[in-house]
Design a protein around this motif. Structure first.
Motif, short mmCIF file in Angstrom:
data_model
loop_
_atom_site.label_atom_id
_atom_site.label_comp_id
_atom_site.label_asym_id
_atom_site.label_seq_id
_atom_site.Cartn_x
_atom_site.Cartn_y
_atom_site.Cartn_z
N ASP A 86 5.27 12.73 -0.94
CA ASP A 86 4.40 12.58 -0.97
C ASP A 86 3.34 10.96 -0.32
O ASP A 86 2.77 11.20 0.53
N ALA A 87 4.17 10.03 -0.11
CA ALA A 87 4.06 8.85 -0.10
C ALA A 87 5.19 7.68 0.33
O ALA A 87 6.57 7.86 -0.20
N ALA A 88 5.09 6.43 0.92
CA ALA A 88 5.95 5.63 1.31
C ALA A 88 5.32 4.06 0.74
O ALA A 88 4.05 4.28 1.01
N PHE A 89 6.10 3.07 -0.22
CA PHE A 89 5.60 2.22 -0.37
C PHE A 89 5.92 0.42 -0.13
O PHE A 89 7.46 0.87 0.51
N MET A 90 5.11 0.41 0.80
CA MET A 90 5.62 -1.01 1.56
C MET A 90 4.09 -1.50 1.92
O MET A 90 3.08 -2.02 1.65
N ASN A 91 4.80 -3.09 2.27
CA ASN A 91 3.69 -3.89 2.95
C ASN A 91 2.85 -3.62 3.97
O ASN A 91 3.87 -3.33 5.49
N LYS A 147 5.85 12.51 -5.40
CA LYS A 147 6.85 12.15 -5.20
C LYS A 147 6.99 10.99 -4.06
O LYS A 147 6.62 11.59 -2.89
N LEU A 148 7.42 10.20 -4.75
CA LEU A 148 7.90 8.72 -2.85
C LEU A 148 9.11 8.36 -2.94
O LEU A 148 10.29 8.93 -3.03
N ALA A 149 9.05 8.27 -1.84
CA ALA A 149 9.97 7.78 -1.03
C ALA A 149 11.18 6.70 -1.12
O ALA A 149 10.10 6.17 -1.88
N GLY A 159 1.06 -1.24 -0.44
CA GLY A 159 -0.13 0.11 -0.52
C GLY A 159 0.54 1.11 0.27
O GLY A 159 2.05 1.32 0.64
N LEU A 160 0.18 2.49 -0.37
CA LEU A 160 0.94 3.18 -0.61
C LEU A 160 0.27 4.28 1.30
O LEU A 160 -0.69 4.58 1.94
#
Length: 285
Positions: free
Chosen positions: A193-198, A145-147, A125-126
């Protein structure tokens, strides 16, 4: 997360020592085949955690316990170690299988056997700032902007595939071993703006840090599999049979609700609507 990993390894050391003493045994006293199962020493609740008695609990443990009941000719013996060492051990024949919420990928498929039926799913998820209402999917990130992300691994594969299939790619900043904690703090401060991770990883960190962030949207459900030693011929078929039975009779959907708060065997829309949260379990009962 290093502190969590160190604590987990310390907690699980007695199990490692105990199981190591019986590693040469091929069968139990009552004739059941001993199957050595490598588990991760780095806890990742709700897949794997420990209770107040320092006993391993979680979705993986409940699943494996149920498998053992349905395959009365086998007995699982657990050995805890670092994930990559576990995979090396499976390849070398030290362990019959590993159960560390593994994704399937072409590289691993060349080295190991995979059952055909996944025993669960890992949600990606974001993660966004609490005030953000605009980011719910990867489509919303093409101008954001993604982490920073790792150059390899399952999460990167999802992002790479998205960029290959879309004319407006997401701009990726790559660093080796990015810190999930720092990425979440970047989102809280507005630097990303967001981080993508489990999602389960996020929940574990958030429980400790309590940052001003939230799940903006669930991106995907990635099937997770047991990884087996190539010499195993009958075990993958046995696992497929009982795992499918557990899905069909509602056992695994029930375990999913127990540990994750939602049936992740349903589709993404259902999961997103119901929410994907869990309360840390302190006991297996």
């Amino acid at each position: 997360m290093r502190r969590v990993a160190f604590t987990a390894a310390s907690i699980l050391l007695p199990f490692l020592t105990l199981m190591g003493c019986s590693s040469v045994k091929l069968a139990t006293d009552d004739g059941r085949q001993i199957v050595k199962v490598a588990l991760s020493a780095e806890v990742n609740p709700p897949f794997l955690a420990t209770n107040d008695r320092n006993e391993p609990i979680g979705y993986n443990i409940d699943y494996l316990n149920e498998v053992e009941k349905r395959l009365p000719h086998v007995h699982f013996e657990y050995i805890f170690g670092e994930e990559e060492s576990n995979l090396i051990g499976v390849g070398a024949g030290k362990f019959e299988m590993a159960a560390n919420w593994f994704f399937s990928n072409p590289e691993r498929e060349k080295r190991f056997l995979y059952p055909k039926v996944p025993y669960g799913y890992s949600m990606t998820g974001l993660i966004v700032n609490e005030s953000n209402q605009d980011i719910q999917s990867l489509d919303d990130m093409t101008s954001k902007k993604l982490a920073p992300v790792s150059p390899s691994g399952g999460l990167r594969s999802i992002l790479n595939q998205y960029n290959e299939e879309n004319n407006s790619p997401i701009q990726l900043t790559t660093i080796e071993s990015p810190s999930n904690e720092l990425n979440l703090k970047r989102v809280e401060s507005g630097r990303s703006d967001a981080a993508f991770m489990n999602i389960s990883t996020f929940d574990t960190i958030q429980k400790h840090l309590d940052l001003n962030v939230k799940v903006g949207g669930i991106v995907s459900k990635e099937p997770i599999y047991l990884v087996l030693q190539p010499s195993q011929k009958q075990l993958p078929a046995d696992l497929d049979r009982v795992t499918q039975e557990m899905i069909d009779d509602g056992t695994l959907p029930t375990l999913s609700k127990k540990w994750f708060g939602v049936d992740f065997f349903q589709d993404i829309d259902y999961i997103s609507e119901q929410g994907y949260q869990y309360e840390e379990r302190k006991d297996a009962s």
